[in-house]
Design a protein around this motif. Structure first.
Motif, PDB file in Angstrom:
ATOM      1  N   ILE A  92       1.365   0.187   0.842  1.00 30.57           N
ATOM      2  CA  ILE A  92       2.941   0.067   1.085  1.00 30.57           C
ATOM      3  C   ILE A  92       3.372   0.159   2.497  1.00 30.57           C
ATOM      4  O   ILE A  92       3.330   1.535   2.542  1.00 30.57           O
ATOM      5  N   ILE A  93       4.514  -0.490   3.208  1.00 26.20           N
ATOM      6  CA  ILE A  93       4.311   0.223   4.219  1.00 26.20           C
ATOM      7  C   ILE A  93       6.117  -0.407   4.020  1.00 26.20           C
ATOM      8  O   ILE A  93       6.704  -1.129   3.855  1.00 26.20           O
ATOM      9  N   PRO A  94       6.906  -0.126   5.375  1.00 28.77           N
ATOM     10  CA  PRO A  94       8.229   0.348   5.086  1.00 28.77           C
ATOM     11  C   PRO A  94       8.874  -0.875   5.918  1.00 28.77           C
ATOM     12  O   PRO A  94       9.628  -0.758   6.955  1.00 28.77           O
ATOM     13  N   VAL A  95       8.475  -2.155   5.250  1.00 30.44           N
ATOM     14  CA  VAL A  95       8.879  -3.108   5.645  1.00 30.44           C
ATOM     15  C   VAL A  95       9.540  -4.547   4.829  1.00 30.44           C
ATOM     16  O   VAL A  95       8.531  -4.627   4.166  1.00 30.44           O
ATOM     17  N   GLU A  96      10.801  -4.595   4.525  1.00 25.18           N
ATOM     18  CA  GLU A  96      10.846  -5.820   3.393  1.00 25.18           C
ATOM     19  C   GLU A  96      10.016  -6.582   3.903  1.00 25.18           C
ATOM     20  O   GLU A  96       9.347  -7.254   4.142  1.00 25.18           O
ATOM     21  N   ALA A  97       9.949  -7.157   2.048  1.00 20.13           N
ATOM     22  CA  ALA A  97       8.764  -8.292   2.018  1.00 20.13           C
ATOM     23  C   ALA A  97       9.571  -9.031   2.555  1.00 20.13           C
ATOM     24  O   ALA A  97       8.307 -10.000   2.798  1.00 20.13           O
ATOM     25  N   ASN A  98      10.675  -9.602   2.567  1.00 20.92           N
ATOM     26  CA  ASN A  98      11.300 -10.783   3.044  1.00 20.92           C
ATOM     27  C   ASN A  98      11.617 -10.584   4.130  1.00 20.92           C
ATOM     28  O   ASN A  98      11.551 -11.646   5.155  1.00 20.92           O
ATOM     29  N   ALA A  99      10.927  -9.719   4.873  1.00 19.39           N
ATOM     30  CA  ALA A  99      11.206  -9.622   6.258  1.00 19.39           C
ATOM     31  C   ALA A  99       9.813 -10.323   6.632  1.00 19.39           C
ATOM     32  O   ALA A  99       9.617 -11.355   7.998  1.00 19.39           O
ATOM     33  N   THR A 100       9.189 -10.646   6.493  1.00 16.04           N
ATOM     34  CA  THR A 100       7.966 -10.926   6.644  1.00 16.04           C
ATOM     35  C   THR A 100       7.377 -12.560   6.635  1.00 16.04           C
ATOM     36  O   THR A 100       7.401 -12.903   7.641  1.00 16.04           O
ATOM     37  N   ALA A 101       8.159 -12.803   6.122  1.00 13.18           N
ATOM     38  CA  ALA A 101       8.365 -14.240   5.463  1.00 13.18           C
ATOM     39  C   ALA A 101       9.398 -14.498   6.577  1.00 13.18           C
ATOM     40  O   ALA A 101      10.002 -16.152   6.453  1.00 13.18           O
ATOM     41  N   LEU A 102      10.592 -14.218   6.598  1.00 13.83           N
ATOM     42  CA  LEU A 102      11.514 -14.062   7.974  1.00 13.83           C
ATOM     43  C   LEU A 102      10.971 -14.323   9.508  1.00 13.83           C
ATOM     44  O   LEU A 102      11.742 -14.061  10.374  1.00 13.83           O
ATOM     45  N   GLY A 103       9.783 -14.951   9.630  1.00 14.15           N
ATOM     46  CA  GLY A 103       9.019 -14.468  11.136  1.00 14.15           C
ATOM     47  C   GLY A 103       8.159 -13.271  11.525  1.00 14.15           C
ATOM     48  O   GLY A 103       7.976 -13.891  13.042  1.00 14.15           O
ATOM     49  N   VAL A 104       8.619 -12.608  10.512  1.00 15.68           N
ATOM     50  CA  VAL A 104       7.646 -11.610  11.379  1.00 15.68           C
ATOM     51  C   VAL A 104       5.710 -11.903  10.927  1.00 15.68           C
ATOM     52  O   VAL A 104       5.662 -12.189   9.894  1.00 15.68           O
ATOM     53  N   LYS A 105       5.292 -11.677  11.817  1.00 16.22           N
ATOM     54  CA  LYS A 105       3.449 -11.403  11.011  1.00 16.22           C
ATOM     55  C   LYS A 105       3.394 -10.653  10.540  1.00 16.22           C
ATOM     56  O   LYS A 105       2.620  -9.694   9.906  1.00 16.22           O
ATOM     57  N   GLU A 106       2.264 -11.655   9.386  1.00 18.29           N
ATOM     58  CA  GLU A 106       1.952 -11.217   8.268  1.00 18.29           C
ATOM     59  C   GLU A 106       0.791 -11.181   8.308  1.00 18.29           C
ATOM     60  O   GLU A 106       0.004 -11.292   9.614  1.00 18.29           O
ATOM     61  N   LYS A 107       0.102  -9.749   8.304  1.00 21.99           N
ATOM     62  CA  LYS A 107      -1.432  -8.799   8.750  1.00 21.99           C
ATOM     63  C   LYS A 107      -2.514 -10.311   8.530  1.00 21.99           C
ATOM     64  O   LYS A 107      -2.364 -10.306   7.491  1.00 21.99           O
ATOM     65  N   GLU A 108      -3.118 -10.363   8.784  1.00 16.60           N
ATOM     66  CA  GLU A 108      -4.601 -11.863   8.847  1.00 16.60           C
ATOM     67  C   GLU A 108      -6.265 -10.883   8.217  1.00 16.60           C
ATOM     68  O   GLU A 108      -5.977 -10.216   8.914  1.00 16.60           O
TER      69      GLU A 108
END
Length: 108
Positions: A92-108
């Motif tokens: 678990i990392i301190p990044v809101e889950a919706n932040a990744t949906a809003l354009g922050v690159k998800e780790k591949e």
């Protein structure tokens, strides 16, 4: 005067068992409540060679913590030592889950 028999009586045994059961229930409830508090955060599955510092750098745009604070948060939330993580672990990392949906690159 009569001597008391050695060992626990039935009532004493039930009191002890009840007390232990209550402690277990409280402990499980607290763990569940703590886990629910992290539901809104992003989860990252580690690959070979990943470090928590690299994850902090990768998600830098989505959090406002120093690298040291990010690593400490991850260690506490996941109950780990960041120096002893392995591929396949999910953190678990301190990044809101919706932040990744809003354009922050998800780790591949």
């Amino acid at each position: 005067m009569r001597k008391q028999a050695r060992g626990l009586s039935g009532v004493d045994f039930l009191v002890i068992i009840s007390f232990v059961a209550v402690l277990i229930i409280v402990f499980v409830s607290l763990r569940a409540a703590a886990a629910e508090g992290y539901d809104r955060y992003t989860k990252v599955e580690l690959e070979h060679g990943d470090t928590v510092l690299e994850i902090a750098e990768e998600y830098r745009e989505a959090h406002d913590m120093s690298d040291r604070k990010f690593i400490s948060w991850v260690e506490e939330a996941n109950n780990i030592d960041a120096n002893w993580i392995t591929a396949g672990d999910t953190l678990i990392i301190p990044v809101e889950a919706n932040a990744t949906a809003l354009g922050v690159k998800e780790k591949e």
